[in-house]
Design a protein around this motif. Structure first.
Motif, PDB file in Angstrom:
ATOM      1  N   VAL A 194       2.108  -6.932 -12.989  1.00  0.00           N
ATOM      2  CA  VAL A 194       1.115  -6.753 -14.048  1.00  0.00           C
ATOM      3  C   VAL A 194       0.852  -5.281 -14.292  1.00  0.00           C
ATOM      4  O   VAL A 194       0.775  -4.816 -15.439  1.00  0.00           O
ATOM      5  N   ALA A 195       0.726  -4.513 -13.213  1.00  0.00           N
ATOM      6  CA  ALA A 195       0.447  -3.085 -13.343  1.00  0.00           C
ATOM      7  C   ALA A 195       1.580  -2.350 -14.047  1.00  0.00           C
ATOM      8  O   ALA A 195       1.341  -1.464 -14.881  1.00  0.00           O
ATOM      9  N   MET A 196       2.817  -2.711 -13.742  1.00  0.00           N
ATOM     10  CA  MET A 196       3.948  -2.035 -14.378  1.00  0.00           C
ATOM     11  C   MET A 196       4.040  -2.408 -15.862  1.00  0.00           C
ATOM     12  O   MET A 196       4.322  -1.554 -16.713  1.00  0.00           O
ATOM     13  N   LEU A 197       3.809  -3.684 -16.177  1.00  0.00           N
ATOM     14  CA  LEU A 197       3.883  -4.113 -17.569  1.00  0.00           C
ATOM     15  C   LEU A 197       2.757  -3.489 -18.385  1.00  0.00           C
ATOM     16  O   LEU A 197       3.007  -2.771 -19.364  1.00  0.00           O
ATOM     17  N   LEU A 198       1.517  -3.751 -17.999  1.00  0.00           N
ATOM     18  CA  LEU A 198       0.385  -3.248 -18.777  1.00  0.00           C
ATOM     19  C   LEU A 198       0.266  -1.732 -18.680  1.00  0.00           C
ATOM     20  O   LEU A 198      -0.130  -1.077 -19.643  1.00  0.00           O
ATOM     21  N   GLY A 199       0.613  -1.188 -17.504  1.00  0.00           N
ATOM     22  CA  GLY A 199       0.488   0.255 -17.319  1.00  0.00           C
ATOM     23  C   GLY A 199       1.395   1.042 -18.242  1.00  0.00           C
ATOM     24  O   GLY A 199       0.975   2.016 -18.866  1.00  0.00           O
ATOM     25  N   HIS A 200       2.650   0.619 -18.369  1.00  0.00           N
ATOM     26  CA  HIS A 200       3.538   1.391 -19.235  1.00  0.00           C
ATOM     27  C   HIS A 200       3.246   1.113 -20.711  1.00  0.00           C
ATOM     28  O   HIS A 200       3.384   2.004 -21.555  1.00  0.00           O
ATOM     29  N   LEU A 201       2.782  -0.122 -21.035  1.00  0.00           N
ATOM     30  CA  LEU A 201       2.428  -0.403 -22.427  1.00  0.00           C
ATOM     31  C   LEU A 201       1.267   0.462 -22.891  1.00  0.00           C
ATOM     32  O   LEU A 201       1.167   0.776 -24.087  1.00  0.00           O
ATOM     33  N   ALA A 202       0.408   0.856 -21.965  1.00  0.00           N
ATOM     34  CA  ALA A 202      -0.712   1.734 -22.323  1.00  0.00           C
ATOM     35  C   ALA A 202      -0.222   3.034 -22.937  1.00  0.00           C
ATOM     36  O   ALA A 202      -0.921   3.652 -23.752  1.00  0.00           O
TER      37      ALA A 202
ATOM     38  N   ARG B  51       0.810  -1.213   0.000  1.00  0.00           N
ATOM     39  CA  ARG B  51       0.000   0.000   0.000  1.00  0.00           C
ATOM     40  C   ARG B  51       0.850   1.272   0.000  1.00  0.00           C
ATOM     41  O   ARG B  51       0.336   2.367  -0.215  1.00  0.00           O
ATOM     42  N   VAL B  52       2.144   1.108   0.230  1.00  0.00           N
ATOM     43  CA  VAL B  52       3.033   2.275   0.182  1.00  0.00           C
ATOM     44  C   VAL B  52       3.009   2.903  -1.207  1.00  0.00           C
ATOM     45  O   VAL B  52       2.983   4.127  -1.357  1.00  0.00           O
ATOM     46  N   GLY B  53       2.993   2.070  -2.223  1.00  0.00           N
ATOM     47  CA  GLY B  53       3.049   2.577  -3.589  1.00  0.00           C
ATOM     48  C   GLY B  53       1.865   3.440  -3.932  1.00  0.00           C
ATOM     49  O   GLY B  53       2.019   4.552  -4.452  1.00  0.00           O
ATOM     50  N   ILE B  54       0.655   2.965  -3.668  1.00  0.00           N
ATOM     51  CA  ILE B  54      -0.536   3.716  -4.032  1.00  0.00           C
ATOM     52  C   ILE B  54      -0.603   5.025  -3.260  1.00  0.00           C
ATOM     53  O   ILE B  54      -1.134   6.027  -3.741  1.00  0.00           O
ATOM     54  N   SER B  55      -0.030   5.057  -2.043  1.00  0.00           N
ATOM     55  CA  SER B  55      -0.076   6.275  -1.224  1.00  0.00           C
ATOM     56  C   SER B  55       0.842   7.370  -1.753  1.00  0.00           C
ATOM     57  O   SER B  55       0.759   8.516  -1.310  1.00  0.00           O
TER      58      SER B  55
ATOM     59  N   LEU C  56      -6.411   4.691 -11.534  1.00  0.00           N
ATOM     60  CA  LEU C  56      -5.770   4.217 -12.765  1.00  0.00           C
ATOM     61  C   LEU C  56      -4.841   3.048 -12.463  1.00  0.00           C
ATOM     62  O   LEU C  56      -4.830   2.032 -13.173  1.00  0.00           O
ATOM     63  N   LEU C  57      -4.054   3.188 -11.404  1.00  0.00           N
ATOM     64  CA  LEU C  57      -3.091   2.146 -11.052  1.00  0.00           C
ATOM     65  C   LEU C  57      -3.803   0.912 -10.514  1.00  0.00           C
ATOM     66  O   LEU C  57      -3.462  -0.219 -10.873  1.00  0.00           O
ATOM     67  N   ALA C  58      -4.818   1.103  -9.679  1.00  0.00           N
ATOM     68  CA  ALA C  58      -5.545  -0.030  -9.106  1.00  0.00           C
ATOM     69  C   ALA C  58      -6.267  -0.819 -10.191  1.00  0.00           C
ATOM     70  O   ALA C  58      -6.299  -2.056 -10.168  1.00  0.00           O
TER      71      ALA C  58
END
Length: 492
Positions: A197-205, A163-167, A177-179
């Motif tokens: 998954v979030a880092m892979l798909l998130g940056h590909l977006a 939860r540190v990351g989302i904060s 967006l990240l969640a």
């Protein structure tokens, strides 16, 4: 007549395995239980003969990032990948929305005070995108080829796996967006696998995008099948394999694009006790319950900007997404589950005809749930698009249990081939140095239940085929996969 290799199952991984083996000079036969090939890449007319729906997978972020597809080169095979301006959207209450534009600058501008933070997260990943994709999709069994990509991912997984990351983000649009993209891991949130998954798909977006194939997902399967046939491969459809013994007698090599549960049944008790126990302990994740809609117009989103995205996450705030995904992973029905909606006509207008357009959405539900999801999903859409129900011409609900009946690989409706726990992200389907090779001589697993896991990337099949070529034929170089490449001399 004996052949060099048999592939069971013609999903994207089975097809990728057959492409690789055929290019290496092997004679290949493929067996498919259904009357059409493709697995999760099927496109069919559901309600209207002129309008097709994607039966499972529709949007393909990894189809242009995957090492296999980068070399296979879909574009040169007349598979046109279409990119909406907005890769994905996350509507919020009171007409607010978070929008992940393919253009990073546009995304950061709309995120306001969180824009610089989003850029610091995504820009380094974009600058090392091929290395990131290779790190995650090449099976995680060797030292990283790109140490910078590995360091970038390691630092982000340790941060955003908690939860540190989302904060680190102060506004709800950035957090949601990240969640929303982390929820593609279909497991409890937050977690290290979901962060990957979030880092892979998130940056590909913001890079190669979240494209859809013009005409539907079946176009990818058709292109792969054409290559297989061109190199001598033969398809047998409408043939369900239930016993491996006959195949092992007729071919030196057998590759299985099936779940561990299906493999246990096919092996008829011939697996070693230790390996069998590993497969029996293999865990499956939450199910997907889907509704195919035929609608008369575009979804009437409260925020019209959401209509520019072909992929929409209906999860609400990041806290709502975290709570729903964690509950469903524990086998509890969420009152307002995470729903992923795809409106393909946003990117591919030709799929809408005569005032009718295809639309589908699926909810994450407990594994094996047999409830018709139509009303549940309709109400989730209505929360952010009042009046949606009035646009529905026809609908078809498919429960998680029905998904397994449609395709036994989707155990309990788990379309990802197994729970994305930390252990199973790496040690799937069993703790082995070579996860594709089984104790049965010449038999290999190549489904999404092997690394790198779910998604239309073809890498599980490709890597399993390379392993088989090494161990069974002594071939240690990957065959060329490009459209102008020639088959090597026959190996069989």
């Amino acid at each position: 007549m004996p052949v060099d290799a048999v592939v069971v199952g013609t999903g994207p991984n089975g097809l990728a395995a057959a492409v690789t083996l055929g290019r290496a000079g092997l004679s290949v036969e493929l067996h498919e239980a259904e009357d059409t090939i493709g697995g999760g890449l099927r496109t069919e007319a559901v309600f209207d003969s002129d309008i097709v729906h994607d039966i499972c997978s529709a949007v393909h972020p990894m189809a242009e990032a995957s090492p296999f597809f980068r070399e296979f080169d879909l574009a040169s095979r007349n598979v046109h990948m279409l990119h909406p301006a907005i890769s994905y959207a996350n509507p919020l209450d009171r007409g607010a929305a978070a929008l992940a534009y393919r253009d990073l600058d546009s995304t950061c501008e709309l995120l306001g005070e969180d824009g610089p933070r989003w850029r610091r997260l995504m820009q380094p990943l974009l600058e090392n995108s091929s290395g990131i994709a290779d790190l995650i999709l090449k099976g995680q069994r060797s030292l990283p080829e790109d140490p910078i990509a590995a360091l970038l991912m390691a630092s982000r997984l340790l941060t955003y796996g908690t939860r540190v990351g989302i904060s680190r983000f102060t506004t709800e649009p950035a957090r949601s967006l990240l969640a929303g993209v982390a929820a593609h891991a279909v497991g409890p949130l937050p977690s290290i696998p979901a962060a990957a998954v979030a880092m892979l798909l998130g940056h590909l977006a913001h890079g190669t995008g979240w494209p859809l194939p013009r005409g539907g997902s079946a176009r990818i399967a058709e292109a792969m099948a054409q290559d297989i046939s061109a190199h001598g491969g033969v398809f047998h459809t409408g043939h369900r394999v239930t016993d491996l013994r006959g195949l092992r007698h007729s071919a030196k090599l057998v590759l299985l694009d099936v779940s561990p549960r299906a493999f246990l049944k096919m092996s008829k008790g011939h697996l070693s006790p230790r390996y069998r126990r590993s497969l029996e302990r293999y865990r499956y994740g939450p199910g997907a319950a889907k509704v195919d809609f035929l609608v008369s117009e575009q979804v009437p989103w409260k925020n019209p900007a959401v209509g520019g995205a072909a992929t929409v996450h209906l999860g609400g705030t990041h806290k709502e997404v975290f709570a729903a995904e964690t509950a469903v992973s524990a086998g509890v029905c969420a009152r307002e589950p995470f729903v992923l909606l795809v409106d393909p006509s946003v990117a591919d207008p030709d799929r809408a005809k005569r005032g009718k357009r295809p639309l589908w959405a699926y909810a994450h539900v407990p594994n094996g749930d047999d409830s018709d999801p139509t009303q549940l999903i309709t109400s989730r859409i209505e929360r952010y698009a009042p009046g949606f129900a009035d646009t529905v011409i026809a609908g078809r609900g498919i429960s998680a249990a029905a998904y397994e009946r449609y395709n036994p690989n989707y155990v309990g409706g788990d379309i990802g081939g197994g729970a994305m726990t930390l252990r199973q992200s790496v040690l799937r389907p069993a703790p082995r140095l070579d996860p594709y090779r089984t104790p049965l001589p010449g038999v290999y697993l190549c489904s999404a239940s092997t690394p790198p896991g779910p998604g239309v990337h073809g890498m599980s099949g490709h890597l399993a085929a390379l392993s088989a070529l090494r161990h069974e034929f002594g071939v240690r170089t990957s065959p060329a996969l490009g459209p102008c490449s020639h088959t090597t001399a026959r190996l069989g």
